[in-house]
Design a protein around this motif. Sequence first.
Motif, mmCIF file in Angstrom:
data_model
loop_
_atom_site.group_PDB
_atom_site.id
_atom_site.type_symbol
_atom_site.label_atom_id
_atom_site.label_comp_id
_atom_site.label_asym_id
_atom_site.label_seq_id
_atom_site.Cartn_x
_atom_site.Cartn_y
_atom_site.Cartn_z
ATOM 1 N N ILE A 85 0.850 -1.190 0.000
ATOM 2 C CA ILE A 85 0.000 0.000 0.000
ATOM 3 C C ILE A 85 0.883 1.237 0.000
ATOM 4 N N LYS A 86 0.525 2.219 -0.813
ATOM 5 C CA LYS A 86 1.232 3.493 -0.753
ATOM 6 C C LYS A 86 0.209 4.620 -0.812
ATOM 7 N N LEU A 87 0.193 5.430 0.225
ATOM 8 C CA LEU A 87 -0.711 6.580 0.278
ATOM 9 C C LEU A 87 0.120 7.836 0.099
ATOM 10 N N THR A 88 -0.339 8.714 -0.784
ATOM 11 C CA THR A 88 0.405 9.940 -1.035
ATOM 12 C C THR A 88 -0.501 11.155 -0.897
ATOM 13 N N GLY A 89 -0.165 12.024 0.026
ATOM 14 C CA GLY A 89 -0.905 13.281 0.202
ATOM 15 C C GLY A 89 -2.404 13.086 0.351
ATOM 16 N N LEU A 90 -2.792 12.026 1.058
ATOM 17 C CA LEU A 90 -4.203 11.664 1.138
ATOM 18 C C LEU A 90 -4.975 12.623 2.051
ATOM 19 N N ARG A 91 -6.064 13.155 1.531
ATOM 20 C CA ARG A 91 -6.923 14.057 2.295
ATOM 21 C C ARG A 91 -8.383 13.694 2.085
ATOM 22 N N LYS A 92 -9.187 13.954 3.110
ATOM 23 C CA LYS A 92 -10.623 13.767 2.960
ATOM 24 C C LYS A 92 -11.364 14.761 3.837
ATOM 25 N N SER A 93 -12.236 15.539 3.221
ATOM 26 C CA SER A 93 -13.073 16.468 3.988
ATOM 27 C C SER A 93 -14.523 16.056 3.866
ATOM 28 N N PHE A 94 -15.237 16.156 4.983
ATOM 29 C CA PHE A 94 -16.695 16.023 4.967
ATOM 30 C C PHE A 94 -17.243 17.404 5.277
ATOM 31 N N GLY A 95 -17.712 18.106 4.265
ATOM 32 C CA GLY A 95 -18.141 19.478 4.497
ATOM 33 C C GLY A 95 -16.974 20.290 5.018
ATOM 34 N N THR A 96 -17.127 20.835 6.225
ATOM 35 C CA THR A 96 -16.044 21.651 6.758
ATOM 36 C C THR A 96 -15.088 20.838 7.629
ATOM 37 N N VAL A 97 -15.469 19.581 7.921
ATOM 38 C CA VAL A 97 -14.610 18.757 8.766
ATOM 39 C C VAL A 97 -13.514 18.123 7.929
ATOM 40 N N GLU A 98 -12.258 18.346 8.311
ATOM 41 C CA GLU A 98 -11.184 17.673 7.602
ATOM 42 C C GLU A 98 -10.857 16.399 8.381
ATOM 43 N N ALA A 99 -11.397 15.281 7.918
ATOM 44 C CA ALA A 99 -11.237 14.009 8.637
ATOM 45 C C ALA A 99 -9.827 13.473 8.467
ATOM 46 N N VAL A 100 -9.281 13.595 7.268
ATOM 47 C CA VAL A 100 -7.906 13.167 7.001
ATOM 48 C C VAL A 100 -7.197 14.348 6.373
ATOM 49 N N ALA A 101 -6.097 14.782 7.007
ATOM 50 C CA ALA A 101 -5.486 16.052 6.613
ATOM 51 C C ALA A 101 -4.078 15.850 6.076
ATOM 52 N N GLY A 102 -3.929 14.965 5.099
ATOM 53 C CA GLY A 102 -2.616 14.783 4.496
ATOM 54 C C GLY A 102 -1.872 13.618 5.111
ATOM 55 N N VAL A 103 -2.040 12.441 4.514
ATOM 56 C CA VAL A 103 -1.369 11.254 5.038
ATOM 57 C C VAL A 103 -0.473 10.669 3.956
ATOM 58 N N ASP A 104 0.808 10.474 4.290
ATOM 59 C CA ASP A 104 1.749 9.784 3.414
ATOM 60 C C ASP A 104 2.207 8.544 4.148
#
Lengths: 271, 338
Positions: B4-23
């Motif tokens: 597995i390789k995650l690069t600059g992974l982000r996820k926002s739900f509306g205004t909530v940033e659940a994942v804020a940059g994961v490598d």
Amino acid sequence: MTLSGSARWALRLFMAVGLTFIYVPLLLVLVNSFNGDRTFAWPPRDLTTRWWSAAWENEGARQALLTSVQAGLAATAIALVLGTLVAFAVQRFAFFGRDTLSLLIVLPIALPGIVTGIALDSAWRSVMGDLGIGKGLFSVVVGHATFCVVTVYNNVLARLRRTGTNLEDASADLGASGFQTFRYVTFPLIRSALLAGGLLAFALSFDEIIVTTFTAGPGVTTLPIWIFNNLFRPNQAPVVNVVAAVLIVLSVVPVWLAQRLAGPEAGASRT
Amino acid sequence: MNAIKLTGLRKSFGTVEAVAGVDLEIADGEFFSMLGPSGSGKTTVLRMIAGFELPTAGTVELGGRDVTRLAPFERDVNTVFQDYALFPHLSVQENVEYGLKVRKVPRKERRERAEQALASVRLTDFGRRRPAAMSGGQRQRVALARALVNRPKVLLLDEPLGALDLKLREQMQVELKAIQREVGITFVFVTHDQDEALTMSDRVAVFDGGKIVQVGSPEEVYERPASAFVAGFVGTSNVFTGEVAKALFDRAGTFSVRPEKIAFDGDAGAPGVVAEVIYAGAVTRYVVDLEAGARVVVVEQNRHGSPGTGLRGQRVRLSWHDEHVIEIPERKEPSDGA
Ligand SMILES: Nc1ncnc2c1ncn2[C@@H]1O[C@H](COP(=O)(O)OP(=O)(O)OP(=O)(O)O)[C@@H](O)[C@H]1O
Ligand SMILES: [Mg+2]
């Protein structure tokens, strides 16, 4: 909640009186359809199936039964498709006006039948007529569908709420396509809700009279309307009784089935 | 190659940033744990790897292939869900066969593989039961068998032991680890139980606020926490800052000493008063108020039976070895390059 002894007895009494008022007349209709006496003398002295064969031979009654079945099946089919689609839309997607849509779907069951009837009647007069679609079986089906959709919608929505989307996620995770997930997971889970909703819808349509009166074209007579038309003709009385008995059976059985379907599974549908 | 390789992974739900940059890179065959407090984004990362959630930004690679935009059923990954998500209308056997059935594996092979999978989780004779007629631990094992039978390259487990009692939990920890060693596939294991993460994993990632604040072997994370947060979250920790740190360690900075590394010492050491004595079976925890102005926790093994509460209110001196003092880097931002 604990009740005092006298309150408990009073409640029991009310219940007995209520049930009596509801079910004794129904029972009377059923028994009288076999009553050998033309004036329905009570208690019945001899039993006969004469009226049943007379009713079967009555062209008008047979035609009305056919019309009612057709209208019921068509309205139920529409209700199944629309009710399921809207339930999915409301439960699975967030969109503008979702709550309004939900209210609009449920409203017809609360609206007095006469309001729905008048509305549909004027719609047919002013719009559909101009489009060349006159009143007939189709307008009756549309009228019935307005309140039949609710029963399917409510049943399916409740089921979807309870099962959530986790199982569908799990199915996709295990490699199932969208269609496979629907076929193997979603549909089996909502199947009994569909059946229950459909049976209730059919029962509702089958004994509806108010909306039907406003939407039926000249040649269209459903069973309840036929009964109503013949109720005050003395020589038709025995046949009316039989038809009413049929109506009772055909509307009670689906409701009873729907209850049984929705009942036991309600508790055990979640792992 | 990385599983597995995650690069600059982000996820926002509306205004909530659940994942804020994961490598993150996870090696083939690794037992990798994601540890973090509730709401730190672990499940969301897992759901993006599985394909249930589309990242707001960044990419997900599995076995060197970019799968960011692929649907769950197009990924060679299986998930054991927190609530198991067993199909209630299917038998245990049918549940386990499900992945093979939708992939059109012939019936005979399907049956054999499902039976093998059930045997590997020690549920050989349970095939005909419905999930509702099984205990929590048994259901958990069905969920595991249902995922393993597909022989995925990667298995994602979202707090799979969360609902079990302590005994069963410890038993399943051993079993999971054994199964992972046997089948040799990559496990990504989400938990908020630090003991679980430390005992089972090859490597641990500590999450906080949608970011990874430290990745390393259990030993590294425990013995050399990269921040005060990690020191506090992974194991109980005594963290000293400011004046207190200066008084105790003769220099400025942030320091931490694990409770089990502190000893009562008759004459030398930092003076203080025992505020609380907490008996916990194998160990006893003492809460001591140091004169230097900090409250510390000391853990001692109950080698000589119960210590009693006699020590409460007593003046004591605490000492520790210099090599057990962890110097925590100041305000180091997590490694997301931002
Ligand atoms: N579908 C969603 N819609 C809105 N917000 C969400 C959604 N899913 C997660 N969040 C938010 O994103 C953040 C991270 O959630 P996530 O479920 O990834 O946390 P977690 O680390 O798995 O926590 P836990 O240990 O409690 O399971 C939380 O603040 C949560 O409220
Ligand atoms: Mg979670």
